[in-house]
Motif scaffolding. Structure first.
Motif, mmCIF file in Angstrom:
data_model
loop_
_atom_site.group_PDB
_atom_site.id
_atom_site.type_symbol
_atom_site.label_atom_id
_atom_site.label_comp_id
_atom_site.label_asym_id
_atom_site.label_seq_id
_atom_site.Cartn_x
_atom_site.Cartn_y
_atom_site.Cartn_z
ATOM 1 N N LYS A 118 2.187 -0.216 6.944
ATOM 2 C CA LYS A 118 1.080 -1.153 7.130
ATOM 3 C C LYS A 118 1.459 -2.135 8.229
ATOM 4 O O LYS A 118 2.588 -2.638 8.250
ATOM 5 N N VAL A 119 0.527 -2.392 9.127
ATOM 6 C CA VAL A 119 0.738 -3.420 10.144
ATOM 7 C C VAL A 119 -0.113 -4.623 9.751
ATOM 8 O O VAL A 119 -1.328 -4.514 9.597
ATOM 9 N N LEU A 120 0.563 -5.751 9.578
ATOM 10 C CA LEU A 120 -0.127 -6.958 9.126
ATOM 11 C C LEU A 120 -0.556 -7.796 10.317
ATOM 12 O O LEU A 120 0.207 -7.973 11.276
ATOM 13 N N GLY A 121 -1.777 -8.310 10.245
ATOM 14 C CA GLY A 121 -2.295 -9.186 11.299
ATOM 15 C C GLY A 121 -3.026 -10.350 10.665
ATOM 16 O O GLY A 121 -2.739 -10.716 9.516
ATOM 17 N N ASN A 122 -3.993 -10.912 11.395
ATOM 18 C CA ASN A 122 -4.768 -12.015 10.812
ATOM 19 C C ASN A 122 -6.270 -11.764 10.929
ATOM 20 O O ASN A 122 -7.067 -12.692 11.032
ATOM 21 N N THR A 130 5.198 -3.227 7.073
ATOM 22 C CA THR A 130 5.896 -2.832 5.846
ATOM 23 C C THR A 130 5.865 -1.322 5.663
ATOM 24 O O THR A 130 4.877 -0.657 5.985
ATOM 25 N N ASP A 131 6.984 -0.814 5.161
ATOM 26 C CA ASP A 131 7.109 0.595 4.789
ATOM 27 C C ASP A 131 6.433 0.744 3.429
ATOM 28 O O ASP A 131 6.922 0.221 2.429
ATOM 29 N N LEU A 132 5.291 1.412 3.415
ATOM 30 C CA LEU A 132 4.512 1.499 2.172
ATOM 31 C C LEU A 132 5.231 2.271 1.083
ATOM 32 O O LEU A 132 5.046 2.004 -0.101
ATOM 33 N N HIS A 133 6.089 3.217 1.471
ATOM 34 C CA HIS A 133 6.794 3.998 0.441
ATOM 35 C C HIS A 133 7.855 3.142 -0.237
ATOM 36 O O HIS A 133 8.002 3.185 -1.446
ATOM 37 N N LEU A 134 8.576 2.338 0.559
ATOM 38 C CA LEU A 134 9.598 1.472 -0.041
ATOM 39 C C LEU A 134 8.972 0.337 -0.829
ATOM 40 O O LEU A 134 9.561 -0.185 -1.765
ATOM 41 N N LYS A 135 7.769 -0.045 -0.417
ATOM 42 C CA LYS A 135 7.083 -1.109 -1.148
ATOM 43 C C LYS A 135 6.478 -0.561 -2.444
ATOM 44 O O LYS A 135 5.897 -1.289 -3.232
ATOM 45 N N GLY A 136 6.597 0.758 -2.594
ATOM 46 C CA GLY A 136 6.063 1.366 -3.799
ATOM 47 C C GLY A 136 4.557 1.413 -3.855
ATOM 48 O O GLY A 136 3.945 1.583 -4.903
ATOM 49 N N LYS A 137 3.939 1.259 -2.642
ATOM 50 C CA LYS A 137 2.478 1.239 -2.619
ATOM 51 C C LYS A 137 1.888 2.638 -2.437
ATOM 52 O O LYS A 137 0.713 2.851 -2.658
ATOM 53 N N GLY A 150 -8.231 -4.635 10.556
ATOM 54 C CA GLY A 150 -8.805 -4.679 9.205
ATOM 55 C C GLY A 150 -8.028 -5.688 8.383
ATOM 56 O O GLY A 150 -7.003 -6.213 8.830
ATOM 57 N N LEU A 151 -8.521 -5.959 7.192
ATOM 58 C CA LEU A 151 -7.841 -6.928 6.327
ATOM 59 C C LEU A 151 -6.457 -6.410 5.927
ATOM 60 O O LEU A 151 -6.266 -5.213 5.724
ATOM 61 N N ASN A 152 -5.523 -7.340 5.786
ATOM 62 C CA ASN A 152 -4.180 -6.958 5.347
ATOM 63 C C ASN A 152 -4.205 -6.317 3.960
ATOM 64 O O ASN A 152 -3.346 -5.510 3.624
ATOM 65 N N THR A 153 -5.204 -6.695 3.177
ATOM 66 C CA THR A 153 -5.282 -6.183 1.811
ATOM 67 C C THR A 153 -5.999 -4.832 1.728
ATOM 68 O O THR A 153 -6.057 -4.224 0.668
ATOM 69 N N ASP A 154 -6.564 -4.390 2.845
ATOM 70 C CA ASP A 154 -7.322 -3.128 2.863
ATOM 71 C C ASP A 154 -6.466 -1.962 3.338
ATOM 72 O O ASP A 154 -5.480 -2.150 4.033
#
Ligand SMILES: [Ca+2]
Ligand SMILES: [Ca+2]
Ligand SMILES: [Ca+2]
Ligand SMILES: [Ca+2]
Length: 433
Positions: A208-212, A425-432, A371-375
């Motif tokens: 995931k790439v986080l933005g604002n 964030t690495d989504l696999h390591l984050k368990g997502k 897109g939203l960080n939560t999406d």
């Protein structure tokens, strides 16, 4: 060509039957039998549907059948480089990805070329070590384009070097700090790395790439085509450190083909060059400047940081009253900054028609700060990575990520479209996932 071939064939067949030479028989010398004249269609290679497939560092073989090998020589080329002079190819390729394989067949003056596609699957990545961080652990390079937040987010202090700025970026967006950096106008970029290889898990988005980015609650346009607000799409590139030298080499980068990639409104191989303001630069106000008109009074310099591009375009990065600092990155020594990449279509629309309500619309998928960080819109599948010809490369994982502002647009008082990044964030390591 065909007729000539048939004629020669006819004579050759007759000659064979009669046991005499066809040509080259001068006066009383020994009879010379000319070799069978090879035609393009005499060579057969069974190319599977979708091209040949091989694995990195594993031997693969290709069989050739020919009507005749008489005075015939063979040569195989991989991406234009000679790799074998055997008829049947037996080769080990150390570079994953899509390649062009060419078989050159020569008989005297005649030469035929047969071009095949070869996909070499990358060797699998090692297991992710215990205790690896799901976040950015390295900032390799930070080079924003001129923009209203350049020299501000992160802040440049006189004397800061590129290394110091990289460290400031790591301090902001490394690990789980979730600070923010702005990449400025089109092309401005950041290159980040990790302490492990982010795995490409089949059929799942991987990081995931986080933005604002956010969506506006209100929009003067009731028929808005899609979600919009403050979406400032950045193009994402990924590199798998295939040669294990700890660096992203130029030939290791691949673009994440987001939703706009195949569209004709997207320009590939775009080039944009910004110039530092001349030493004697004077801020300029536009002819219709009006200090009492809120849609115009924001301007403080209309001729700030001139730019040109390879599409015949040119312009400036207008300076606004909210951010009156220098827009050209001050730690960069060169007076010109050239960025190249994919140019996404302009996504900002002044929905008020008067310049006071800009909506920056989101693209469907595959971009940063879009897109939203939560999406899930901000989640990226490594399988979307394509090579320079647009072919999927199926990387086994990713060691480095580059993000650059993908749009070249100034939106009035809102300023230029500039991608912000606040983490990966690495989504696999984050368990997502
Ligand atoms: Ca995946
Ligand atoms: Ca490398
Ligand atoms: Ca921005
Ligand atoms: Ca943004």
């Amino acid at each position: 060509m065909k007729n000539r071939f048939l004629n020669v064939m006819g004579v050759a067949a007759w000659a064979l039957l009669m046991g005499v030479a066809v040509a080259g028989c001068s006066s009383d010398s020994e009879p010379v039998v000319e070799p069978y004249v090879l035609a393009q269609t005499d060579i057969k290679v069974a190319e599977p549907e979708g091209g040949f497939k091989a694995e990195q560092d594993q031997l693969f073989k290709i069989q050739v059948t020919s009507v005749s090998d008489e005075k015939v020589s063979y040569e195989w080329l991989l991406d234009g480089v000679s790799i074998s002079k055997e008829k049947n190819l037996s080769y080990m390729c150390d570079k994953g990805g899509n390649h062009e394989l060419t078989l050159k067949v020569t008989q005297g003056e005649r030469s035929y070329a047969y071009v095949f596609e070869l996909f070499v699957a990358f060797a699998p990545v090692p297991e992710v070590p215990e205790g690896s961080s799901p976040y950015i652990t390295k900032v390799l390079d930070f080079c924003p384009a001129p923009g209203q937040f350049t020299n501000k987010i992160p802040e440049y202090v006189e004397g800061d070097t590129r290394e110091v700025m990289n460290q400031k970026v790591l301090d902001a967006i490394g690990y789980n700090r979730y600070g923010m950096v702005s990449l400025g106008g089109y092309g401005g970029y950041v290159v980040v790395g990790f302490d492990h290889t982010i795995q490409n898990v089949a059929d799942k988005r991987d990081f995931k790439v986080l933005g604002n980015a956010f969506y506006a609650a209100a929009n003067p346009n009731p028929n808005a085509p899609k979600k919009g607000g403050s979406c400032e799409p950045g193009v994402i590139m990924v590199a798998y450190d295939a040669n294990k030298n700890g660096k992203p080499d130029a030939d290791e980068w691949y673009e994440i083909a987001g939703s706009e990639y195949p569209k004709p409104t997207t320009i590939k191989n775009y080039e944009m060059t910004y110039r530092r303001n001349a030493a004697d630069h004077q801020p300029t106000l536009p002819p219709d400047y009006d200090p009492d008109d809120m849609n115009k009074s924001w301007m403080v310099d209309d001729t700030n940081c001139p730019w040109t591009d390879n599409q015949g375009g040119k312009g400036y990065v207008p300076k606004n009253i909210f951010n009156p600092q220098e827009y050209y990155p001050q730690w960069i020594k060169a007076d010109e900054l050239k960025f190249t990449g994919t140019l996404l279509p302009k996504n900002g629309i002044d929905e008020s028609g008067k310049g006071n309500y800009w909506v920056l619309y989101a693209f469907d998928f595959g971009y940063a700060d879009n897109g939203l960080n939560t999406d899930e819109t901000s989640d990226i599948d490594i399988d979307w990575a394509v090579d320079s010809k647009g072919k999927p490369v199926h990387l086994p994982g990713v060691d480095f990520i580059k993000i650059y502002t993908g749009v070249n647009q100034s939106c009035g008082w809102l300023g230029e479209v500039s991608t912000e990044v606040s983490g990966v964030t690495d989504l696999h390591l984050k368990g997502k996932k």
